[in-house]
Structure formats: structure tokens, C-alpha cells
Design a protein around this motif. Sequence first.
Motif, PDB file in Angstrom:
ATOM      1  N   GLY A   1       0.976  -1.192   0.064  1.00 42.39           N
ATOM      2  CA  GLY A   1       0.038   0.071  -0.088  1.00 42.39           C
ATOM      3  C   GLY A   1       0.984   1.162  -0.077  1.00 42.39           C
ATOM      4  N   VAL A   2       2.160   1.167   0.020  1.00 43.48           N
ATOM      5  CA  VAL A   2       2.903   2.255   0.326  1.00 43.48           C
ATOM      6  C   VAL A   2       3.793   2.478  -1.160  1.00 43.48           C
ATOM      7  CG1 VAL A   2       4.801   3.637   1.142  1.00 43.48           C
ATOM      8  CG2 VAL A   2       3.309   2.305   2.522  1.00 43.48           C
ATOM      9  N   MET A   3       3.361   3.590  -1.889  1.00 44.45           N
ATOM     10  CA  MET A   3       3.922   3.584  -3.261  1.00 44.45           C
ATOM     11  C   MET A   3       5.201   4.169  -3.733  1.00 44.45           C
ATOM     12  SD  MET A   3       0.752   2.462  -4.451  1.00 44.45           S
ATOM     13  CE  MET A   3      -0.744   2.351  -3.919  1.00 44.45           C
ATOM     14  N   LEU A   4       5.952   3.888  -4.661  1.00 45.81           N
ATOM     15  CA  LEU A   4       6.925   3.964  -4.849  1.00 45.81           C
ATOM     16  C   LEU A   4       7.281   5.709  -5.078  1.00 45.81           C
ATOM     17  CD1 LEU A   4      10.009   3.561  -5.725  1.00 45.81           C
ATOM     18  CD2 LEU A   4       8.921   2.990  -7.929  1.00 45.81           C
ATOM     19  N   ASP A   5       6.350   6.119  -5.969  1.00 41.93           N
ATOM     20  CA  ASP A   5       6.422   7.530  -5.989  1.00 41.93           C
ATOM     21  C   ASP A   5       6.354   8.318  -4.861  1.00 41.93           C
ATOM     22  OD1 ASP A   5       4.131   6.864  -6.290  1.00 41.93           O
ATOM     23  OD2 ASP A   5       3.454   7.856  -8.289  1.00 41.93           O
ATOM     24  N   ASP A   6       5.461   8.115  -4.014  1.00 44.48           N
ATOM     25  CA  ASP A   6       5.208   8.707  -2.614  1.00 44.48           C
ATOM     26  C   ASP A   6       6.461   8.700  -1.755  1.00 44.48           C
ATOM     27  OD1 ASP A   6       2.797   9.298  -3.664  1.00 44.48           O
ATOM     28  OD2 ASP A   6       1.626   7.780  -2.443  1.00 44.48           O
ATOM     29  N   VAL A   7       7.034   7.527  -1.706  1.00 42.74           N
ATOM     30  CA  VAL A   7       8.424   7.369  -1.033  1.00 42.74           C
ATOM     31  C   VAL A   7       9.315   8.207  -1.506  1.00 42.74           C
ATOM     32  CG1 VAL A   7      10.040   5.664  -0.420  1.00 42.74           C
ATOM     33  CG2 VAL A   7       7.444   5.049  -0.032  1.00 42.74           C
ATOM     34  N   LEU A   8       9.542   8.165  -2.814  1.00 43.93           N
ATOM     35  CA  LEU A   8      10.511   9.059  -3.292  1.00 43.93           C
ATOM     36  C   LEU A   8      10.571  10.669  -2.894  1.00 43.93           C
ATOM     37  CD1 LEU A   8      11.690   7.196  -6.307  1.00 43.93           C
ATOM     38  CD2 LEU A   8      12.933   7.387  -4.179  1.00 43.93           C
ATOM     39  N   SER A   9       9.062  10.784  -2.942  1.00 43.51           N
ATOM     40  CA  SER A   9       8.536  12.314  -2.806  1.00 43.51           C
ATOM     41  C   SER A   9       8.971  12.636  -1.468  1.00 43.51           C
ATOM     42  CB  SER A   9       7.203  12.415  -3.279  1.00 43.51           C
ATOM     43  OG  SER A   9       6.603  13.960  -2.981  1.00 43.51           O
ATOM     44  N   GLU A  10       8.601  11.943  -0.227  1.00 43.11           N
ATOM     45  CA  GLU A  10       9.092  12.056   0.966  1.00 43.11           C
ATOM     46  C   GLU A  10      10.449  12.125   1.156  1.00 43.11           C
ATOM     47  OE1 GLU A  10       7.103  12.985   3.563  1.00 43.11           O
ATOM     48  OE2 GLU A  10       5.069  12.295   2.750  1.00 43.11           O
ATOM     49  N   ALA A  11      11.076  11.108   0.539  1.00 44.05           N
ATOM     50  CA  ALA A  11      12.524  11.001   0.749  1.00 44.05           C
ATOM     51  C   ALA A  11      13.401  12.449   0.254  1.00 44.05           C
ATOM     52  CB  ALA A  11      13.084   9.668   0.094  1.00 44.05           C
ATOM     53  N   LEU A  12      12.856  12.886  -0.886  1.00 43.75           N
ATOM     54  CA  LEU A  12      13.450  14.219  -1.430  1.00 43.75           C
ATOM     55  C   LEU A  12      13.272  15.383  -0.422  1.00 43.75           C
ATOM     56  CD1 LEU A  12      12.820  13.893  -5.339  1.00 43.75           C
ATOM     57  CD2 LEU A  12      15.011  13.615  -4.204  1.00 43.75           C
ATOM     58  N   ALA A  13      11.671  15.515  -0.056  1.00 46.74           N
ATOM     59  CA  ALA A  13      11.411  16.364   1.000  1.00 46.74           C
ATOM     60  C   ALA A  13      12.094  16.306   2.060  1.00 46.74           C
ATOM     61  CB  ALA A  13       9.844  16.171   1.240  1.00 46.74           C
ATOM     62  N   SER A  14      12.560  15.355   2.630  1.00 44.87           N
ATOM     63  CA  SER A  14      13.344  15.200   3.960  1.00 44.87           C
ATOM     64  C   SER A  14      14.756  15.511   3.637  1.00 44.87           C
ATOM     65  CB  SER A  14      13.248  13.948   4.713  1.00 44.87           C
ATOM     66  OG  SER A  14      14.177  13.063   3.968  1.00 44.87           O
ATOM     67  N   ARG A  15      15.206  15.588   2.402  1.00 46.04           N
ATOM     68  CA  ARG A  15      16.511  16.194   1.995  1.00 46.04           C
ATOM     69  C   ARG A  15      16.358  17.715   1.873  1.00 46.04           C
ATOM     70  NH1 ARG A  15      16.250  10.828   1.285  1.00 46.04           N
ATOM     71  NH2 ARG A  15      18.216   9.573   1.017  1.00 46.04           N
ATOM     72  N   GLY A  16      15.103  18.338   1.766  1.00 42.76           N
ATOM     73  CA  GLY A  16      15.105  19.760   1.224  1.00 42.76           C
ATOM     74  C   GLY A  16      15.164  19.713  -0.010  1.00 42.76           C
ATOM     75  N   ARG A  17      14.884  18.672  -0.909  1.00 40.31           N
ATOM     76  CA  ARG A  17      15.224  18.799  -2.328  1.00 40.31           C
ATOM     77  C   ARG A  17      13.691  19.082  -2.947  1.00 40.31           C
ATOM     78  NH1 ARG A  17      19.071  13.742  -3.560  1.00 40.31           N
ATOM     79  NH2 ARG A  17      18.049  13.860  -5.541  1.00 40.31           N
ATOM     80  N   ASP A  18      13.796  19.891  -4.042  1.00 42.75           N
ATOM     81  CA  ASP A  18      12.608  20.046  -4.832  1.00 42.75           C
ATOM     82  C   ASP A  18      12.046  18.614  -5.411  1.00 42.75           C
ATOM     83  OD1 ASP A  18      10.838  21.203  -6.240  1.00 42.75           O
ATOM     84  OD2 ASP A  18      12.176  21.347  -8.093  1.00 42.75           O
ATOM     85  N   THR A  19      10.456  18.620  -5.125  1.00 44.66           N
ATOM     86  CA  THR A  19       9.953  17.346  -5.628  1.00 44.66           C
ATOM     87  C   THR A  19       9.148  17.595  -7.199  1.00 44.66           C
ATOM     88  OG1 THR A  19       8.072  17.829  -4.425  1.00 44.66           O
ATOM     89  CG2 THR A  19       9.692  16.464  -3.466  1.00 44.66           C
ATOM     90  N   SER A  20       9.200  18.910  -7.615  1.00 44.16           N
ATOM     91  CA  SER A  20       8.414  19.267  -8.700  1.00 44.16           C
ATOM     92  C   SER A  20       8.748  18.519  -9.893  1.00 44.16           C
ATOM     93  CB  SER A  20       8.336  20.756  -8.853  1.00 44.16           C
ATOM     94  OG  SER A  20       9.782  21.113  -9.129  1.00 44.16           O
ATOM     95  N   ALA A  21      10.003  17.887 -10.115  1.00 45.47           N
ATOM     96  CA  ALA A  21      10.655  17.391 -11.296  1.00 45.47           C
ATOM     97  C   ALA A  21      10.517  16.049 -11.052  1.00 45.47           C
ATOM     98  CB  ALA A  21      11.981  17.916 -11.571  1.00 45.47           C
ATOM     99  N   LEU A  22      10.170  15.244 -10.089  1.00 46.59           N
ATOM    100  CA  LEU A  22      10.143  13.853  -9.620  1.00 46.59           C
ATOM    101  C   LEU A  22       9.522  13.148 -10.450  1.00 46.59           C
ATOM    102  CD1 LEU A  22      11.081  11.759  -7.854  1.00 46.59           C
ATOM    103  CD2 LEU A  22       8.810  12.190  -6.451  1.00 46.59           C
ATOM    104  N   GLY A  23       8.304  13.577 -11.045  1.00 43.97           N
ATOM    105  CA  GLY A  23       7.553  12.689 -12.081  1.00 43.97           C
ATOM    106  C   GLY A  23       8.372  12.407 -13.430  1.00 43.97           C
ATOM    107  N   GLN A  24       8.935  13.620 -13.664  1.00 39.23           N
ATOM    108  CA  GLN A  24       9.690  13.322 -14.939  1.00 39.23           C
ATOM    109  C   GLN A  24      11.008  12.525 -14.640  1.00 39.23           C
ATOM    110  OE1 GLN A  24       8.520  14.143 -18.256  1.00 39.23           O
ATOM    111  NE2 GLN A  24      10.380  12.928 -18.960  1.00 39.23           N
ATOM    112  N   MET A  25      11.478  12.664 -13.789  1.00 35.15           N
ATOM    113  CA  MET A  25      12.974  11.959 -13.294  1.00 35.15           C
ATOM    114  C   MET A  25      12.462  10.586 -13.168  1.00 35.15           C
ATOM    115  SD  MET A  25      15.284  12.922 -10.087  1.00 35.15           S
ATOM    116  CE  MET A  25      14.503  14.342  -9.531  1.00 35.15           C
ATOM    117  N   LEU A  26      11.401  10.311 -12.726  1.00 37.26           N
ATOM    118  CA  LEU A  26      11.080   8.846 -12.613  1.00 37.26           C
ATOM    119  C   LEU A  26      11.003   8.266 -13.870  1.00 37.26           C
ATOM    120  CD1 LEU A  26       8.377   8.755  -9.456  1.00 37.26           C
ATOM    121  CD2 LEU A  26      10.635   7.825  -9.754  1.00 37.26           C
TER     122      LEU A  26
END
Lengths: 363, 268
Positions: free
Chosen positions: B94-119
Motif C-alpha cells: 500500500g505504500v507507493m514508490l513515487d510517494d516514498v521518493l517524494s517524501e525522501a526528497l522532501a526530507s533532504r530539502g530537495r525539490d520534488t516538482s521534477a520527480l515525475g519526469q525524473m522517474l
Amino acid sequence: MPVLDLEHLAAIELPSTDEEIWRYSRIADLDLGAYRPTDHVPQVSGPIEFVEISGATADLFPDETPDVFAGLNRSAPAQIRIVVPAGTVVDETISITHTIGADGCLVCPRLVVEVGADSQVTIIERFVSSSEGPALVLPVLQLRADQAARVNYLAINELNQTTWAIGNQQAVGLRDSTTLLATVALGGDYARVRTDARLSGKGGSTRQVALYFAGGTQMHDFRTIQDHDAPHTHSDLLFKGAVQDHAASVYTGLIKIREHARGTAAFQTNRNLTLSEGAWAESVPNLEIYTNDVKCSHASTVGPIDEEQRFYLESRGIRPEIAERLVVLGFFDEVLSQLPAAGLAEGLRARVAAKLNIGEAAS
Amino acid sequence: MSTLEINGLRASVAGKEILRGIDLVLHSGEVHAVMGPNGAGKSTLSAVIMGKPGYEVLAGSVMLDGVDVLALPAWQRATIGLHLVMQYPTEVPGVMLDDVLSEALASRGRDTSALGQMLLDEADRIGFEERLLHRPLNVDLSGGEKKRNETLQLAVLRPRFAILDELDSGLDIDALRDCSRRVEDLSNDSSGGREPMGVLAITHYSRLLNELKPDHVHILVKGRIVTSGGPELADVLETDGYAAFVPADELIDEPSASAGGLDDLFAL
């Protein structure tokens, strides 16, 4: 037979936890006399041409009274009857909302659903409180799915945390019918639902799913019976619960396969997360099988958040409290994704997230 | 230039000492292979560096650019630049890959807006099916898909040092090539002013090293690094097996060694 009459609440003898069926329950804490029977008007929306409100006297199971509370409900005026004629597909969901007073009232909502042959309908019944304060709700659901009918039913309990609810659900599925009985329980002080899902026609199938999440001093108590009363019937059950703070939950499930129900398949899974040291969950699966020609399995677990799952997320740089939130919400996702009326899932997910104490202090 | 320095690291599991003094120094862009037979302590080394529960550090230190890694909880080890690619990635229902990476980037203070394309880009690059991007982590994935998933996360999070715990296990030849190439590329990539990723590749077999070119090879036996050298060490292993690195007294201790396989020899 004792008098089961709303006018004589004090004369009613309540069951005790010595009876197996009330084991683990809080029935001993119930003071019926403290509540006052009150008229109740539910709100119904959707295709109301299939809905009869008040004046209906239908009783699908007049010879069966599962417990004293179902008996009390019978003595109250019947309230809602949904009749879907044969060969009718009702596209739009029928929504019923019971707004329960919070002034010590006793309310007995009854919903009778009769779905004709080869028909289809989805019904959502929601229980909410008008404000903070005590109440006692004794809901009854009676449901019959005729031959090849397809019925989806979802009950949502969002009552306040001082209201008691003791409900009974009786469903029968005829030949080749398909029934989904879903429950989401977030509310109530002590909230119990007993569900008897009987398959009385060859090829009939039921699926039961539930999400329950208790916090504070809440207690959720579920009793399910998957009753196979015909050959080649299929039942599947997935109940997932969580408890936090000092909350408690009990799941007791029975798979009953009668002698003539050959070629039957029945599955039951109950999984529980205990999120706090002071929280408590119990899971009691039972099988009663009187024929050899069956496929049957049950699984139950009770325990804290899986350490491997938490570490996996933490190793990605996710804070422990956020990792735990993700794991708990993910745990419930399996149920949310199976609810009828998929549009509701997102809102319910948000309500589960809002209730979750983990990570509150950190955010 | 970053430095990961492991000094005199000793650790135990369930009261049994598994790591008996590990010394390693890695710099940005270097690929170090730690090779050893079953039971040598390979997985323990990766778990202890990352802070997995259940392991007790008895002595020694792990420093990342002067920061005491062992004093940090696992999630902070990740945010300062360590990443563990797991041998058996955990299924998280039930825990989605993209949600996890979004949280993981956020906790590093990194921008998540480009995550979709990066994936999408990363998935395409390593042959990870796009339909698996919004799916529960590792649930119902094949062995190859799990390792591609691990490699994709590594590339998105782009740590300073990657610890690969048997990346090659359970991989078919195509997935092995795709994953090990991607890691090799990351270890060479200094685009955008970033420092290239350092790699600690822990493995039993040398086949991982066909695409991922090690600068240094260390042989781990019974919780100690017994030999270190250049890539040629892996070639020695390939032809002679671990026998060349076994102390003679241990061969005497284990008379069945000559008849049994290498795994039997070291799984004492």
C-alpha cells in the motif's frame, strides 16, 4: 421470551460476557435505562424511486433474532426499505445518512434491502453524530440478493466517541448472486457489528471487507459468520484494523460450511496493527466444516508495525514517524481500494490520516 | 570530494561477533568491491553502516566527511548521503514508490516538482516498467524488477555513497547489465558540478563487476578483510575461487573443505 419493547427498557435482560458470543465485549458497561427512545429521520439521496421511507413493514428474517438488540430494533418502526425490481441496474449510488442525536437518545435504524433477479445496486449507509454527547444506536441491516443479483453495501461509522453502537447485519445471497459487504469504522465509544452472511443458492458469492481504527478508549468489536448453505458457493473476507492509545478491538470470525455445501471455497483474513503499548487487539478465527469437498483458509495477525518495512523507508531518508504513517496508511489501502463507490476512498483515507497520532508532535 | 572512512569496525548479531575489525576508506567516484563467501559478514557490514536494527556495534567508527555516522539514526544516515541497495528489498504493501521518493526528497530539502519526469527518465534508462512507478513498493515484483526498482531509487536520490548488498543476486543477465551499468555511470557522473557517487559493492560473485568496474577489491573472510588490491583480485577469484585467500590453519580445521564447495568451507 422476554419482552423486547422500547417502552420497557428496564425490563430487558442483557446478555453477559459469560456467553461466548459476547466474550471480550463491553456489554457489562451498558445501562439501557440511561437512554431514551427517540424518533429518527434519516436522509436519503440518490435514486430515491427505489427507496421507501417509514411505513414499511418488511422483515426478511422474521424467524431470526440474532440478539436482544436486533429484537429491540424490530419493536421500533421500520424505517427504510430499498426494493430493486428484477433486471434493473441502478447506476447511481443510494446514500443514506443517519445523524444521531447526542442527548442520550436511543435510535434503531433499520434498512431492508431486496434486490431482484439480475439487478444491481450500490448502497452507502453512514452513521454520524449531531454533536458531542452520548447516544445508543442499534442498527439492523437485512439484505437479500436474488438470483444473479449484484449488491454492494458500505456502512461508515463516524459517530462521536461517546456513542455506543450495537449493530446486526443479516444478508442472504441466492443462486449466482454477488454481494459485497463493506465496513469502515472510525467512530463510536463501543461499536459492535455482527454480520451473518449466508449463501443459500448454488454459485452465490459474498465478499466482506472492513477497515477499523480505534483510538483513545474506543473499542471496535466485530463478529462475522460466513455461512455456506448451498453447493459451489464462495466467500472471502478481509478485515484490517488498528488500535492506538488505550483503544481495543476484537475480531471473531466463523466460517461455517454445511454438509450439502460441497465444492465451496471460503477465505478469511484478519490483520491488526497495535500502534501503542496500551492498545489491545484480539483476533479469533473459527471454522465449522461439515463436508470434505471444500477449499478453506484463514489467517490472522496482531502486532506492531513491521520493523523491516519501517527500516526500508527510513533507509530512504524518511523520518521514522512519517515512515510509520506511510506503513499504516498503506496497510489500510488494501481495504480502501476495494470499497464500493471508489470516490469515497480518498476522503476516508484522509480521515484515517487525521486520526493517526503518529508523527503529530513532529509536524 | 567526499570520504567514507570505516575504522576498526566490529559488530555482533544476537551476541555473536560477525565483523571483527573492518578498515576501509572510500572517496567520491571510487568503486570498491567487497567480496566474500557466504557467512563472511558481507550483509552485516552493509546493515551496520546503514543502521539496521538488530546489530550491535562493539568497536570502531564510520565517518562520512567527519560526521560520526554510527551516532545517527538510519534516516539521517540517508539524508547525509548514504544509501543502501538491499539484497532482498522489503515489500511495503500500500505504500507507493513515487510517494516514498517524494517524501525522501522532501526530507533532504530537495525539490520534488521534477520527480515525475525524473522517474520516467530513470525507468526508461534501466528498463523499469512505467506502470510499476505508482505501485506498492516491491509488492508482487519479480526479482529483477525489485533490483531495477532499487537502482531507480538510487539514481533518483543520488547519494554520496551507495552500498550495494548483493545487487546481483536474483538477477537475470539483462537486469544485471542494466543495473550495474547505471551504478557505474553514477560513479562517473560529475555533471552539474556534482561529485561522482562512491560505491561499496558487496558481492559474492564477480559477475557484477563485468559492467561495474572496481578500482579496489577487498576480500572479506570471517569478518576481516584479508586482502585488498586492484581489479585483478576479482580475476583471481574468478579462476581460483576463495581458496587462494583462506589461511592454511582454517583449511586444517575443516578437513571436508577439499571435498565440499566453497560455501561449505566458509559457513562455519
